[in-house]
Structures are given as C-alpha cells and as structure tokens.
Design a protein around this motif. Structure first.
Motif, PDB file in Angstrom:
ATOM      1  N   VAL A  13       4.022  16.573 -58.369  1.00  0.00           N
ATOM      2  CA  VAL A  13       5.204  17.444 -58.323  1.00  0.00           C
ATOM      3  C   VAL A  13       4.867  18.828 -58.871  1.00  0.00           C
ATOM      4  O   VAL A  13       5.237  19.863 -58.284  1.00  0.00           O
ATOM      5  N   LEU A  14       4.144  18.883 -59.982  1.00  0.00           N
ATOM      6  CA  LEU A  14       3.775  20.171 -60.566  1.00  0.00           C
ATOM      7  C   LEU A  14       2.848  20.946 -59.638  1.00  0.00           C
ATOM      8  O   LEU A  14       2.975  22.171 -59.514  1.00  0.00           O
ATOM      9  N   ALA A  15       1.929  20.256 -58.978  1.00  0.00           N
ATOM     10  CA  ALA A  15       1.016  20.929 -58.049  1.00  0.00           C
ATOM     11  C   ALA A  15       1.778  21.537 -56.879  1.00  0.00           C
ATOM     12  O   ALA A  15       1.491  22.669 -56.458  1.00  0.00           O
ATOM     13  N   VAL A  16       2.750  20.815 -56.351  1.00  0.00           N
ATOM     14  CA  VAL A  16       3.554  21.351 -55.247  1.00  0.00           C
ATOM     15  C   VAL A  16       4.370  22.555 -55.722  1.00  0.00           C
ATOM     16  O   VAL A  16       4.416  23.596 -55.056  1.00  0.00           O
ATOM     17  N   ALA A  17       5.013  22.431 -56.884  1.00  0.00           N
ATOM     18  CA  ALA A  17       5.849  23.523 -57.398  1.00  0.00           C
ATOM     19  C   ALA A  17       5.033  24.791 -57.630  1.00  0.00           C
ATOM     20  O   ALA A  17       5.449  25.894 -57.251  1.00  0.00           O
ATOM     21  N   ILE A  18       3.855  24.638 -58.216  1.00  0.00           N
ATOM     22  CA  ILE A  18       3.042  25.820 -58.534  1.00  0.00           C
ATOM     23  C   ILE A  18       2.488  26.460 -57.257  1.00  0.00           C
ATOM     24  O   ILE A  18       2.310  27.669 -57.170  1.00  0.00           O
ATOM     25  N   THR A  19       2.259  25.633 -56.232  1.00  0.00           N
ATOM     26  CA  THR A  19       1.769  26.147 -54.953  1.00  0.00           C
ATOM     27  C   THR A  19       2.863  26.869 -54.173  1.00  0.00           C
ATOM     28  O   THR A  19       2.622  27.908 -53.550  1.00  0.00           O
ATOM     29  N   LEU A  20       4.083  26.345 -54.236  1.00  0.00           N
ATOM     30  CA  LEU A  20       5.196  26.965 -53.505  1.00  0.00           C
ATOM     31  C   LEU A  20       5.491  28.383 -53.990  1.00  0.00           C
ATOM     32  O   LEU A  20       6.043  29.191 -53.231  1.00  0.00           O
ATOM     33  N   LEU A  21       5.132  28.689 -55.222  1.00  0.00           N
ATOM     34  CA  LEU A  21       5.399  30.029 -55.754  1.00  0.00           C
ATOM     35  C   LEU A  21       4.780  31.123 -54.888  1.00  0.00           C
ATOM     36  O   LEU A  21       5.373  32.180 -54.695  1.00  0.00           O
ATOM     37  N   VAL A  22       3.583  30.864 -54.379  1.00  0.00           N
ATOM     38  CA  VAL A  22       2.863  31.916 -53.653  1.00  0.00           C
ATOM     39  C   VAL A  22       3.471  32.191 -52.282  1.00  0.00           C
ATOM     40  O   VAL A  22       3.235  33.256 -51.686  1.00  0.00           O
TER      41      VAL A  22
END
Length: 198
Positions: A13-22
């Motif tokens: 979940v954290l990996a998806v959230a941090i990736t969506l930022l870009v």
C-alpha cells in the motif's frame, strides 16, 4: 494473520501511494512555453510532491522499526494498521488538491485543500500512534525495552498528533508554511523517535 503478511500488505500500500504522487507532475515539451517556465509555474506541485514523498517514506521506515518490536499481531493492531493505511493512501489525492489550489491562487479553495491535507496527516498521525501504542503496551518483545523507555518513546512518537493539527491551522492562513512545517516534522521523524535499535 502473521506479522510478515501484515508488513507485506503495508509495504504494498505504501509503495503504491508513494508512486501515485508522481502522476500529478506534468511538463509538456513543445507547447510553446519553455520547460524552465513550466517547472517554475509548477513549483507548488513539485514542493508538495517532495514533502509528501518524504512523509510517506518516513512512515515506511518507522513502520519497519516499530514492527521489529512486536512478537505477534492481534486483531486490534490489524484494524489500527488498516486505518493508518486508509489515511496514507489518501495522501496523493490531498497532495494534488493542495498543489492545484496553491497554484490557482483561490484563497477559499486553498483553505479547504489545506484542511484536507492536514486532516489526512492528522489521521495518519493518530492511527500510527495507536499502532505504536498497541505494540509498545501489549505486543512488545520481552526485554526489548524497559517501561520508562517505552513511555518516553511513545510520547516522542506521538508528537505528530499535536503538531499536524497545529500545522493545519497554520495552513488555513498560509498553505506554503504548512508544507514547510510538514517537511520539518518529517526531519524530526527521520531521527529515531521509536526507541528501537533497528
């Protein structure tokens, strides 16, 4: 459920959230405006991206550290962790909303966006403190810390539950100052506030 499964789900979940930022960062070469001008005009988006990236990144690092203290997980911890992830997964949405509102310059929209951004941050600060408290008070590995160290670490770790709402109030007046404050809180949490040695 095993601790490993909870950590793997959280990492995903954290990996998806941090990736969506870009995905909210955009430049358009060849549209008649120089890339430098576009970067400067997109300053709020880049600033919000950097702050939010580090906020989520520090959450990930500290999540790893505190789960190193746990011997097992229980149902209460699973739900506190799920609530933490609910708020963290909303960070890309609130980041894009805040950056857009700052760039457009509407005072009313910027205030609403600041409340959304700060509200989500306050939510994950409270949920993360509950996760940490559950581990420290119930599920901590025997002999890993004495009671005084646990209390002190819990107070230091829970500081965000006070400072995120305060920074949100500042953001209602001036949103860029809130982002600076969130960046400063991320630096605070970069240093080990968990009392762990991992």
């Amino acid at each position: 459920m095993t601790k490993v499964r909870l950590e793997a789900f959280t990492d995903g979940v954290l990996a998806v959230a941090i990736t969506l930022l870009v995905l909210d960062l955009h430049l358009e070469p060849g549209n008649g405006e120089s890339l430098l001008d576009q970067v400067l005009a997109s300053g709020p988006s880049f600033a919000a991206y950097v702050v939010s990236f580090f906020v989520i990144g520090v959450i990930w690092v500290n999540h790893h550290s505190i789960f190193g203290l746990a011997t097992t997980v229980d149902r209460v911890l699973l739900f506190w962790n799920l609530i933490l992830l609910m708020f963290v997964s909303a960070v890309p949405f609130t980041t894009a909303t805040l950056a857009g509102a700052i760039a457009e310059g509407s005072a009313a929209d910027t205030r609403v966006a600041a409340v959304l951004y700060g509200g989500v941050a306050t939510g994950f600060a409270i949920a993360f403190t509950l996760v940490y408290g559950r581990i420290m008070l119930v599920l901590v590995r025997t002999g890993s810390m004495d009671a005084g160290t646990r209390r002190s670490a819990l107070l230091r770790f829970g500081a965000g539950t006070l400072f995120y709402p305060l920074l949100t109030a500042i953001g209602i007046v001036y949103a860029p100052a809130m982002l600076v404050g969130f960046a400063a809180l991320s630096v605070y949490y970069l240093f080990n506030q968990t009392g762990t040695t991992e």
